[in-house]
Design a protein around this motif. Structure first.
Motif, short mmCIF file in Angstrom:
data_model
loop_
_atom_site.label_atom_id
_atom_site.label_comp_id
_atom_site.label_asym_id
_atom_site.label_seq_id
_atom_site.Cartn_x
_atom_site.Cartn_y
_atom_site.Cartn_z
N LEU A 30 0.85 -1.18 0.00
CA LEU A 30 0.00 0.00 0.00
C LEU A 30 0.89 1.24 0.00
O LEU A 30 1.41 1.66 1.03
N LEU A 31 1.08 1.82 -1.18
CA LEU A 31 1.95 2.99 -1.31
C LEU A 31 1.29 4.25 -0.77
O LEU A 31 1.97 5.16 -0.30
N LEU A 32 -0.01 4.33 -0.87
CA LEU A 32 -0.75 5.47 -0.34
C LEU A 32 -2.09 4.96 0.19
O LEU A 32 -2.88 4.39 -0.56
N GLY A 33 -2.30 5.17 1.49
CA GLY A 33 -3.55 4.73 2.11
C GLY A 33 -4.42 5.91 2.50
O GLY A 33 -4.30 7.00 1.93
N PRO A 34 -5.28 5.73 3.51
CA PRO A 34 -6.19 6.79 3.92
C PRO A 34 -5.46 8.02 4.42
O PRO A 34 -4.45 7.92 5.11
N GLY A 35 -5.97 9.19 4.07
CA GLY A 35 -5.38 10.45 4.52
C GLY A 35 -6.27 11.61 4.17
O GLY A 35 -7.08 11.52 3.24
N ILE A 36 -6.15 12.69 4.93
CA ILE A 36 -6.94 13.89 4.64
C ILE A 36 -6.60 14.40 3.25
O ILE A 36 -5.44 14.60 2.91
N GLY A 37 -7.62 14.57 2.43
CA GLY A 37 -7.42 15.10 1.08
C GLY A 37 -7.03 14.05 0.04
O GLY A 37 -6.95 14.37 -1.14
N GLU A 38 -6.78 12.83 0.49
CA GLU A 38 -6.41 11.76 -0.46
C GLU A 38 -7.63 10.88 -0.71
O GLU A 38 -8.11 10.19 0.20
N ASP A 39 -8.12 10.89 -1.94
CA ASP A 39 -9.40 10.24 -2.24
C ASP A 39 -9.28 8.87 -2.88
O ASP A 39 -10.29 8.22 -3.16
N ALA A 40 -8.05 8.41 -3.15
CA ALA A 40 -7.87 7.09 -3.75
C ALA A 40 -6.58 6.48 -3.22
O ALA A 40 -5.59 7.17 -3.01
N ALA A 41 -6.62 5.17 -3.00
CA ALA A 41 -5.45 4.44 -2.52
C ALA A 41 -4.61 3.97 -3.70
O ALA A 41 -5.12 3.79 -4.81
N ILE A 42 -3.32 3.74 -3.43
CA ILE A 42 -2.40 3.28 -4.47
C ILE A 42 -1.72 2.00 -4.00
O ILE A 42 -1.12 1.97 -2.93
N VAL A 43 -1.85 0.96 -4.82
CA VAL A 43 -1.31 -0.36 -4.47
C VAL A 43 -0.21 -0.74 -5.45
O VAL A 43 -0.40 -0.70 -6.67
N ASP A 44 0.95 -1.12 -4.92
CA ASP A 44 2.11 -1.48 -5.72
C ASP A 44 1.91 -2.84 -6.37
O ASP A 44 1.69 -3.85 -5.69
N MET A 45 1.98 -2.87 -7.70
CA MET A 45 1.86 -4.14 -8.44
C MET A 45 3.10 -4.37 -9.31
O MET A 45 3.02 -5.00 -10.37
N GLY A 46 4.24 -3.85 -8.88
CA GLY A 46 5.47 -4.02 -9.65
C GLY A 46 5.72 -2.82 -10.55
O GLY A 46 5.91 -1.70 -10.08
N LYS A 47 5.71 -3.06 -11.87
CA LYS A 47 5.92 -1.97 -12.81
C LYS A 47 4.73 -1.04 -12.90
O LYS A 47 4.84 0.10 -13.37
N LYS A 48 3.57 -1.51 -12.45
CA LYS A 48 2.36 -0.69 -12.45
C LYS A 48 1.81 -0.58 -11.03
O LYS A 48 2.18 -1.32 -10.14
N VAL A 49 0.93 0.38 -10.84
CA VAL A 49 0.18 0.49 -9.59
C VAL A 49 -1.31 0.42 -9.91
O VAL A 49 -1.75 0.81 -10.99
N LEU A 50 -2.06 -0.12 -8.95
CA LEU A 50 -3.51 -0.06 -9.00
C LEU A 50 -3.96 1.14 -8.18
O LEU A 50 -3.43 1.39 -7.09
N VAL A 51 -4.92 1.87 -8.70
CA VAL A 51 -5.53 2.99 -7.98
C VAL A 51 -6.97 2.61 -7.69
O VAL A 51 -7.72 2.25 -8.61
N VAL A 52 -7.37 2.65 -6.42
CA VAL A 52 -8.70 2.17 -6.03
C VAL A 52 -9.40 3.24 -5.19
O VAL A 52 -8.79 3.92 -4.37
N THR A 53 -10.69 3.38 -5.41
CA THR A 53 -11.46 4.39 -4.68
C THR A 53 -12.90 3.95 -4.55
O THR A 53 -13.38 3.08 -5.29
#
Length: 342
Positions: A30-53
């Motif tokens: 989990l490269l970016l999780g819950p936070g004030i002002g952050e509306d989508a999480a970022i998950v490390d998948m190697g060369k790509k990331v998944l963005v989920v919201t």
């Protein structure tokens, strides 16, 4: 005794002291999780990331399915990622029939096709206690690992650019939900155009344009609470301040007419359809030129400053507003009051 929570987003203090304390098992992916002002999480998948919201549509009674796809796609696009897969939970009120369900699903299908998004799954039920359908959407996107953007990357000296204008989503909702009331003071042509603002909701094109230009440090779509809240969220996530001039903010005449008729602030009304871009000041002209080429209206409304310099909006009359943690969206005040009068 604890005060009850107001309609709309849970206040930042409650997020920090309650919500963010209960987040399950930590994950290195989990490269970016819950936070004030952050509306989508970022998950490390190697060369790509998944963005989920995930985001619900709760106040609109028309276009709930279409809105759900686009609102969730906006959060993914604000990470510099292309939306790909959509899921949702559809909660129907007890008076619903197949026609209602079919209408929502047709809206979802239409919006998904507009964005080249696949509907990957979901859940549908009739729920006691509702007076309108509620659609809770979930969107997944992907982008190369080195390309994603957050809300928290703005740097002092950055230019702040706003696309399209303030209050677009709120204008469309109010012109639809309060059409009969607004007809008393706003001409029909203005209201017809205001209702069509719903078609301006997507920010996928401008987000992709911005990341292609480069030099983008942060992206954020101002939604609930309007532009003022969106600016505060961007600054809070970035641990910075800002200086913004209201006279440089695009406010469509339809938005101004609807807001004046209801005595509310267009900068405090839901603003999905707009995108805040924080980019290096040296690239701001190039950014505005690229947006213009795509026929996306935009203006440079201010700059990012150090946190200690404050978060200040200069009003049209020259007064300085020190922007504090966000309050309830003016749309909730109006629709809540209208509901209590029925």
């Amino acid at each position: 005794m604890h005060m009850p929570l107001r309609s709309g987003k849970v206040p930042p203090e409650s997020l920090t002291n309650v919500v963010f304390k209960y987040l399950g098992v930590p994950s290195k992916k989990l490269l970016l999780g819950p936070g004030i002002g952050e509306d989508a999480a970022i998950v490390d998948m190697g060369k790509k990331v998944l963005v989920v919201t995930t985001d619900p549509i709760t106040w609109a009674t028309e276009n709930v399915g279409w809105l759900s796809v686009h609102i969730n796609a906006n959060d993914v696009a604000s990470r510099g990622a292309r939306p790909r897969w959509y899921l949702c939970s559809i909660l129907l009120h007890e008076r619903s029939n197949r026609t209602v369900l079919r209408g929502i699903m047709r809206q979802i299908d239409k919006a998904a096709r507009e964005l080249d998004v696949t509907v990957a799954g979901g859940h549908t039920e009739v729920t006691p206690g509702l007076d309108r359908p509620i659609v809770i959407g979930f969107m997944i996107g992907e982008t190369p690992r080195k390309r994603f953007v957050t809300s928290g990357g703005a740097k002092p000296g950055d230019a702040i650019i706003l696309t399209k204008g303030a209050g677009l989503e709120g204008t469309a909702i109010l012109a639809t939900e309060l059409l009969n009331r607004l007809r008393e003071t706003v001409n029909q042509g203005t209201l017809n155009r205001a209702r069509q603002f719903i078609r301006k909701i997507s920010i996928v094109q401008e987000a992709m344009t911005a990341v292609n230009v480069g030099c983008v440090h942060a992206l954020h779509d101002p939604t609930e609470g309007g532009l003022i809240t969106g600016l505060w969220e961007l600054a809070e996530a970035s641990k910075t301040g800002f200086r913004v001039e209201e006279k440089k903010v695009i406010v469509p005449p339809e938005t101004r007419a609807v807001c004046e008729a209801l005595a509310i602030d267009p900068l405090r009304v839901m603003s999905s359809g707009a995108l805040l871009i924080a980019c290096s000041n040296s690239s701001s002209r190039r950014m505005l030129s690229a947006l213009e080429k795509e026929r996306i209206p935009a203006s440079q409304i201010g700059k990012i400053v150090l946190r200690r310099e404050g978060r200040i909006l200069t009003r049209r009359d020259g007064a300085s507003l020190h922007v504090a943690p966000p309050l309830s969206d003016d749309l909730y005040k109006i629709l809540g009051k209208e509901k209590s009068l029925r």
